[in-house]
Design a protein around this motif. Structure first.
Motif, PDB file in Angstrom:
ATOM      1  N   ALA A 136       5.482   3.958   1.468  1.00  0.00           N
ATOM      2  CA  ALA A 136       4.401   2.975   1.588  1.00  0.00           C
ATOM      3  C   ALA A 136       3.041   3.653   1.699  1.00  0.00           C
ATOM      4  N   GLU A 137       2.980   4.759   2.412  1.00  0.00           N
ATOM      5  CA  GLU A 137       1.727   5.505   2.522  1.00  0.00           C
ATOM      6  C   GLU A 137       1.252   5.987   1.156  1.00  0.00           C
ATOM      7  N   LEU A 138       2.175   6.490   0.365  1.00  0.00           N
ATOM      8  CA  LEU A 138       1.805   6.982  -0.964  1.00  0.00           C
ATOM      9  C   LEU A 138       1.456   5.831  -1.906  1.00  0.00           C
ATOM     10  N   LEU A 139       2.146   4.713  -1.768  1.00  0.00           N
ATOM     11  CA  LEU A 139       1.783   3.521  -2.538  1.00  0.00           C
ATOM     12  C   LEU A 139       0.338   3.118  -2.242  1.00  0.00           C
ATOM     13  N   GLU A 140      -0.007   3.124  -0.981  1.00  0.00           N
ATOM     14  CA  GLU A 140      -1.366   2.767  -0.571  1.00  0.00           C
ATOM     15  C   GLU A 140      -2.386   3.729  -1.171  1.00  0.00           C
ATOM     16  N   GLY A 141      -2.023   5.007  -1.237  1.00  0.00           N
ATOM     17  CA  GLY A 141      -2.935   6.001  -1.767  1.00  0.00           C
ATOM     18  C   GLY A 141      -3.209   5.865  -3.256  1.00  0.00           C
ATOM     19  N   ARG A 142      -2.300   5.191  -3.984  1.00  0.00           N
ATOM     20  CA  ARG A 142      -2.497   4.996  -5.432  1.00  0.00           C
ATOM     21  C   ARG A 142      -2.767   3.524  -5.749  1.00  0.00           C
ATOM     22  N   ARG A 143      -3.382   2.855  -4.782  1.00  0.00           N
ATOM     23  CA  ARG A 143      -3.630   1.422  -4.888  1.00  0.00           C
ATOM     24  C   ARG A 143      -4.392   1.049  -6.146  1.00  0.00           C
ATOM     25  N   GLU A 144      -5.428   1.791  -6.474  1.00  0.00           N
ATOM     26  CA  GLU A 144      -6.257   1.432  -7.615  1.00  0.00           C
ATOM     27  C   GLU A 144      -5.499   1.582  -8.930  1.00  0.00           C
ATOM     28  N   GLN A 145      -4.702   2.626  -9.054  1.00  0.00           N
ATOM     29  CA  GLN A 145      -3.917   2.797 -10.276  1.00  0.00           C
ATOM     30  C   GLN A 145      -2.905   1.670 -10.431  1.00  0.00           C
ATOM     31  N   ALA A 159      -3.135  -1.299  -9.199  1.00  0.00           N
ATOM     32  CA  ALA A 159      -3.864  -2.541  -9.477  1.00  0.00           C
ATOM     33  C   ALA A 159      -4.260  -2.614 -10.951  1.00  0.00           C
ATOM     34  N   ASP A 160      -4.698  -1.501 -11.516  1.00  0.00           N
ATOM     35  CA  ASP A 160      -5.062  -1.485 -12.937  1.00  0.00           C
ATOM     36  C   ASP A 160      -3.852  -1.795 -13.810  1.00  0.00           C
ATOM     37  N   GLU A 161      -2.711  -1.230 -13.466  1.00  0.00           N
ATOM     38  CA  GLU A 161      -1.509  -1.440 -14.278  1.00  0.00           C
ATOM     39  C   GLU A 161      -0.975  -2.858 -14.134  1.00  0.00           C
ATOM     40  N   VAL A 162      -1.028  -3.405 -12.937  1.00  0.00           N
ATOM     41  CA  VAL A 162      -0.594  -4.785 -12.736  1.00  0.00           C
ATOM     42  C   VAL A 162      -1.513  -5.738 -13.483  1.00  0.00           C
ATOM     43  N   ALA A 163      -2.824  -5.511 -13.397  1.00  0.00           N
ATOM     44  CA  ALA A 163      -3.789  -6.379 -14.084  1.00  0.00           C
ATOM     45  C   ALA A 163      -3.576  -6.347 -15.585  1.00  0.00           C
ATOM     46  N   ALA A 164      -3.346  -5.153 -16.135  1.00  0.00           N
ATOM     47  CA  ALA A 164      -3.155  -5.032 -17.582  1.00  0.00           C
ATOM     48  C   ALA A 164      -1.852  -5.670 -18.031  1.00  0.00           C
ATOM     49  N   GLY A 165      -0.775  -5.404 -17.304  1.00  0.00           N
ATOM     50  CA  GLY A 165       0.529  -5.897 -17.728  1.00  0.00           C
ATOM     51  C   GLY A 165       0.737  -7.377 -17.488  1.00  0.00           C
ATOM     52  N   ARG A 203      -6.816 -10.438  -7.958  1.00  0.00           N
ATOM     53  CA  ARG A 203      -5.433 -10.890  -7.823  1.00  0.00           C
ATOM     54  C   ARG A 203      -4.475  -9.702  -7.907  1.00  0.00           C
ATOM     55  N   ALA A 204      -4.747  -8.774  -8.817  1.00  0.00           N
ATOM     56  CA  ALA A 204      -3.901  -7.591  -8.948  1.00  0.00           C
ATOM     57  C   ALA A 204      -3.933  -6.760  -7.672  1.00  0.00           C
ATOM     58  N   GLN A 205      -5.117  -6.590  -7.081  1.00  0.00           N
ATOM     59  CA  GLN A 205      -5.227  -5.843  -5.835  1.00  0.00           C
ATOM     60  C   GLN A 205      -4.455  -6.526  -4.714  1.00  0.00           C
ATOM     61  N   ALA A 206      -4.515  -7.855  -4.671  1.00  0.00           N
ATOM     62  CA  ALA A 206      -3.768  -8.596  -3.654  1.00  0.00           C
ATOM     63  C   ALA A 206      -2.265  -8.413  -3.837  1.00  0.00           C
ATOM     64  N   LEU A 207      -1.801  -8.380  -5.081  1.00  0.00           N
ATOM     65  CA  LEU A 207      -0.378  -8.185  -5.347  1.00  0.00           C
ATOM     66  C   LEU A 207       0.066  -6.774  -4.944  1.00  0.00           C
ATOM     67  N   VAL A 208      -0.788  -5.788  -5.185  1.00  0.00           N
ATOM     68  CA  VAL A 208      -0.463  -4.421  -4.769  1.00  0.00           C
ATOM     69  C   VAL A 208      -0.410  -4.342  -3.242  1.00  0.00           C
TER      70      VAL A 208
END
Length: 288
Positions: free
Chosen positions: A79-88, A90-96, A103-108
């Motif tokens: 979870a710590e590492l997930l948090e550290g790559r939050r922006e990446q 979010a970009d991938e969720v938004a694109a896909g 909304r993508a940031q909220a989902l991450v």
């Protein structure tokens, strides 16, 4: 305006803690919600799936044998590492998924919180699902939940990160190992998650992620004799009955899932944890 060329990516599978290419050499293009090319992903094969199951079985003893506290700490590190790559993410969720950036940031954020939630359950499962049984006689009788083994997971097709975390984290929390077939059209968050897992404390083989065509890989996963449970969340609807029949041939646990993907933002419960454990009852004579 920069004249720099974009570095096109060809991603690999995640098997046994390593990142091999598909043995078939096949890849397929991944596009965003508007049809624009994003990357190439490995198209996993039947042999790749077999290798994934071998890796998951090999890792099961060490992972299931770890203390519940230790598994919780390992998952919290993820979870710590997930948090550290939050922006990446979010970009991938938004694109896909074709959702706005907020909304993508909220989902991450929800995916990180979901992972932490399951990490917290590792040392509570035995208390909630186990029991000291009242018996007539000079015996102690205890019922203890144990992980079911290797779990095959057909990841949600629409929810590329939050849905994936919601089906994968409970597998790891109970001490089982996983072979995951990712979302076919939206695999990039799963691929990034594999990079997170590879740099965390999760032992190699505990999670194995295959990208590719779900309808091609699902029947082989359902029929594999060394897979103990099968999550059909991301299965094509037209294949579900056949997959359940195939899974029954090797006596797999198949948790019931809704015909359509659930609302992954809803508050979770312990149903998935309960579905992935088996109860062992032990009798022991009392001392004088």
């Amino acid at each position: 305006m920069s004249d720099r060329l974009t570095v096109s990516k060809t991603y690999k599978l995640y098997l046994g803690g390593a990142f091999p290419r598909s043995e078939s050499g096949r890849t397929y293009p991944v596009a965003d919600s508007k049809g624009r090319f994003l990357a190439n992903a490995a198209q996993g094969s039947r042999k790749d799936l077999r290798e994934a199951v071998v890796a998951a079985r090999g890792a099961f003893g060490k992972w299931s044998g770890a203390t519940a506290y230790n598994r919780g700490q390992v998952l919290y590190r993820v979870a710590e590492l997930l948090e550290g790559r939050r922006e990446q993410f979010a970009d991938e969720v938004a694109a896909g998924e074709g959702v706005p950036a907020k909304r993508a940031q909220a989902l991450v954020d929800a995916a990180v919180d979901r992972w932490v939630w399951y990490a917290g359950w590792t040392d509570k499962i035995a208390t909630v699902l186990g029991a000291a049984n009242p018996v007539a006689g000079p015996y102690f009788s205890f019922s203890v939940p144990e992980p079911t083994g290797v779990v095959g997971v057909l990841a949600p097709q629409r929810s590329s990160l939050l849905g994936l975390v919601s089906v994968l984290a409970p597998v790891l929390a109970v001490g089982a190992t996983a072979v995951v077939v990712t979302s076919q059209d939206r695999p990039l968050p799963a691929i990034t998650l594999s990079e997170v897992l590879a740099t965390s404390d999760v032992p190699g083989g505990v999670v194995n992620l295959l990208t590719g065509h779900t309808a091609e890989l699902a029947p082989w996963l359902a029929a594999h004799a060394d897979v103990n449970a099968l999550d059909l969340t991301g299965a094509p609807p037209e294949l579900r009955v056949d997959l359940e029949r195939s899974a029954a041939g090797t006596v797999k646990r198949v948790p019931r899932v809704p015909s359509t993907e659930p609302d992954w933002t809803a508050r979770p419960d312990i149903a998935r944890l309960r579905a992935l454990v088996e109860t062992k009852t032990v009798w022991h004579p009392m001392g004088v």
